[in-house]
Design an enzyme around this catalytic site. Structure first.
Site, short mmCIF file in Angstrom:
data_model
loop_
_atom_site.label_atom_id
_atom_site.label_comp_id
_atom_site.label_asym_id
_atom_site.label_seq_id
_atom_site.Cartn_x
_atom_site.Cartn_y
_atom_site.Cartn_z
N GLU A 154 -18.46 -4.10 -3.75
CA GLU A 154 -19.56 -3.69 -4.62
C GLU A 154 -20.33 -4.90 -5.17
OE1 GLU A 154 -18.31 0.18 -6.91
OE2 GLU A 154 -16.51 -0.89 -6.30
N ASN A 170 -5.52 1.34 1.24
CA ASN A 170 -4.10 0.96 1.23
C ASN A 170 -3.10 2.08 1.45
OD1 ASN A 170 -4.36 -1.91 0.53
ND2 ASN A 170 -5.30 -1.11 -1.33
N ARG A 190 -8.29 11.79 -14.16
CA ARG A 190 -9.39 12.76 -14.34
C ARG A 190 -9.11 14.05 -13.58
NH1 ARG A 190 -14.11 8.59 -12.77
NH2 ARG A 190 -12.68 6.89 -13.15
N ARG A 230 -24.03 -4.64 -13.13
CA ARG A 230 -23.64 -3.30 -12.67
C ARG A 230 -23.84 -2.31 -13.82
NH1 ARG A 230 -17.86 -0.53 -12.33
NH2 ARG A 230 -18.56 1.35 -11.28
N ASP A 274 -0.87 6.02 -10.59
CA ASP A 274 -0.89 5.08 -9.46
C ASP A 274 -0.24 5.72 -8.23
OD1 ASP A 274 -0.22 2.91 -7.64
OD2 ASP A 274 -0.85 1.61 -9.28
N PHE A 275 -0.98 5.72 -7.12
CA PHE A 275 -0.51 6.42 -5.92
C PHE A 275 0.75 5.78 -5.33
CE2 PHE A 275 -3.58 9.78 -4.52
CZ PHE A 275 -4.25 9.83 -5.73
N ARG A 276 0.98 4.49 -5.63
CA ARG A 276 2.23 3.88 -5.16
C ARG A 276 3.42 4.54 -5.84
NH1 ARG A 276 -0.61 -1.84 -6.02
NH2 ARG A 276 -1.50 -0.54 -7.63
N GLY A 293 -7.98 4.46 -0.47
CA GLY A 293 -8.52 4.60 0.88
C GLY A 293 -8.16 3.44 1.79
P1 AMP Z 1 -9.39 0.95 -7.30
O1 AMP Z 1 -9.84 1.81 -8.42
O2 AMP Z 1 -10.26 1.01 -6.09
O3 AMP Z 1 -9.09 -0.47 -7.73
O4 AMP Z 1 -7.98 1.56 -6.81
C1 AMP Z 1 -6.84 1.44 -7.63
C2 AMP Z 1 -5.79 2.42 -7.15
O5 AMP Z 1 -5.48 2.20 -5.76
C3 AMP Z 1 -4.46 2.30 -7.86
O6 AMP Z 1 -4.43 2.99 -9.06
C4 AMP Z 1 -3.51 2.90 -6.85
O7 AMP Z 1 -3.43 4.29 -7.09
C5 AMP Z 1 -4.17 2.70 -5.50
N1 AMP Z 1 -3.44 1.74 -4.66
C6 AMP Z 1 -3.50 0.41 -4.66
N2 AMP Z 1 -2.67 -0.11 -3.73
C7 AMP Z 1 -2.04 0.94 -3.12
C8 AMP Z 1 -1.08 1.08 -2.06
N3 AMP Z 1 -0.57 0.03 -1.44
N4 AMP Z 1 -0.72 2.34 -1.71
C9 AMP Z 1 -1.23 3.42 -2.33
N5 AMP Z 1 -2.15 3.34 -3.32
C10 AMP Z 1 -2.56 2.13 -3.71
#
Ligand code: AMP
Length: 397
Positions: free
Chosen positions: A385, A335, A241, A90, A283-285, A333
């Site tokens: 990916e 979760n 960012r 990648r 982190d969106f959680r 997207g």
């Molecule tokens: P990625 O870069 O695709 O691995 O996404 C990681 C991000 O997904 C984390 O930093 C979280 O902000 C978000 N995420 C993961 N699980 C959840 C969840 N259950 N609800 C909301 N956001 C989530």
């Protein structure tokens, strides 16, 4: 044929071994802390997991250990290295030097190292280090470079140009390149398959929303626009960012904060986004929890993210002259029902109708979350990916 997919970071190396006949993941894992104290490999294979703690001063030692794990008595899935038909690497940025997946030759390696590092200074040198390590350890195995930017190579000039002097675009290659291309490609193809249509018949907006987020307009199977720009800093605000910001505000802030150019770019990449707005987390959680507990800045960060993403969906519907499908993928997207609802809310005028109860459910695989009669289908599609990298590598061979 078995393909090894390698995703090398500056101190990490993630891998998957994929059997291309079945597209099954035979083994996967990741090395952490390369060149640092406490380096280790977490490897899975044969339904088991094993942790190797070993001093790994560089990527060569790391890839040697990965190959050892792939042939391990307990978790190994191959008998010899010769079973690996090719390695797909990648690579984040290609500039205008590579438009598609490319077989590695000494010339290609030279171009990668001499021309593209400054386009992605955090990512491309790491990928090249991983590539060199693999070449050293597996000199006879074909290597392919799979670029995050390739899927965006079909963007028309009017979409990828910035409003700068044309001569400077020509001289320095400053233009929009996009990112997450392998993911946008994968989910847009999966969406067409799911809808029982040919990609040529569809206008899709793909929302790859994760720690880094980008939105793409995919018209007739081809990317015609994307939200990330010259680097993955552009577009919507992300975990840390800033997303797009007036260039004059950057100069103003740098002066006020006494930051030089490089420090200012680090600030925009690492200290801004929803983490900077909320002051709580990237982190969106955590933001969801904060907002539920009444933290107004967490709620604002979420509102901004949903609003900015929605604006790209609307803009891309206009750019394509229509919209058949919105796809949500990646960590957020896939979760976060709240984000999907926040993005779709207000897009009813385009024919988007979300089924809120369905959207709130957690479903494995492709999940249709639009209401039955919705003109625009809304799909949640888990991205993959690594599989795209393996497919592209196999196709190239
Ligand atoms: P990625 O870069 O695709 O691995 O996404 C990681 C991000 O997904 C984390 O930093 C979280 O902000 C978000 N995420 C993961 N699980 C959840 C969840 N259950 N609800 C909301 N956001 C989530």
């Amino acid at each position: 044929m078995k393909i090894l997919v390698v995703n090398a970071g500056s101190s990490s190396l993630k891998y998957q071994l994929i059997d291309m006949e079945t597209e099954a993941v035979l083994a996967k894992g990741g090395v952490e802390r390369i060149g640092l104290p406490g380096s280790l490999l977490k490897a899975k294979g044969n339904g088991k997991e094993k942790v190797y703690e070993k001093d790994m001063p560089n990527h060569k030692v790391a890839i040697e250990l990965v190959l050892h794990a792939l042939q391990d008595n307990e978790i190994g899935v191959i008998k010899s290295m010769d079973e690996i038909g090719a390695v797909g690497h990648r690579v984040v940025a290609s500039g205008e030097y590579f438009k598609k997946t490319t077989l590695v030759t000494p010339e290609v390696l030279k171009t990668l190292e001499e021309k593209t590092f400054e386009l992605a200074p955090l990512h491309n040198p790491a990928a090249a280090t991983g590539l060199r390590a693999c070449i050293e350890v597996m000199p006879k195995t074909p290597m392919a470079l799979v670029f995050d930017t390739s899927f965006h190579a079909t963007m028309p000039e009017k979409a990828y140009m910035f409003g700068i002097k044309y001569e400077d675009y020509k001289e320095y290659g400053v233009r929009k390149y996009g990112a997450h291309g392998t993911s946008h490609k994968f989910v847009s193809k999966e969406a067409a398959k799911y809808l029982g249509k040919k990609p040529e018949e569809l206008k899709i907006v793909t929302c790859h929303l994760g720690n880094g987020s980008s939105i793409s307009a995919v018209d007739g199977g081809k990317c015609v626009d994307t939200s990330m720009g010259f680097t993955p800093l552009d577009g919507v605000l992300m975990g840390t960012r800033s997303g797009c910001i007036d260039a004059s505000a950057v100069e103003f802030l740098a002066r006020k904060k006494g930051l030089n150019h490089a420090d200012m770019v680090t600030y925009l990449n690492k200290q801004c986004g929803v983490a900077g707005i909320s002051g709580v987390s990237s982190d969106f959680r955590d933001l969801d929890n904060g907002a539920k507990e009444g933290n107004a800045r967490c709620a604002l960060a979420l509102d901004m993210f949903n609003y900015q993403t929605k604006k790209f969906v609307g803009a891309y519907a206009a750019a394509m002259g229509g919209l058949d499908c919105i796809v949500f993928t990646a960590g957020i997207g896939e979760n976060s029902p709240g984000v999907r609802e926040g993005v779709c809310e207000g897009l009813e005028f385009l024919g988007v109708q979300l089924d809120k109860a369905e959207n709130a459910k957690r479903v494995d695989g492709i999940h249709e979350v639009s209401a039955k009669g919705s003109k625009v289908k809304v799909l949640v599609i888990p991205t993959n990916e690594e599989l795209v990298i393996a497919r592209e590598t196999a196709e190239l061979l």
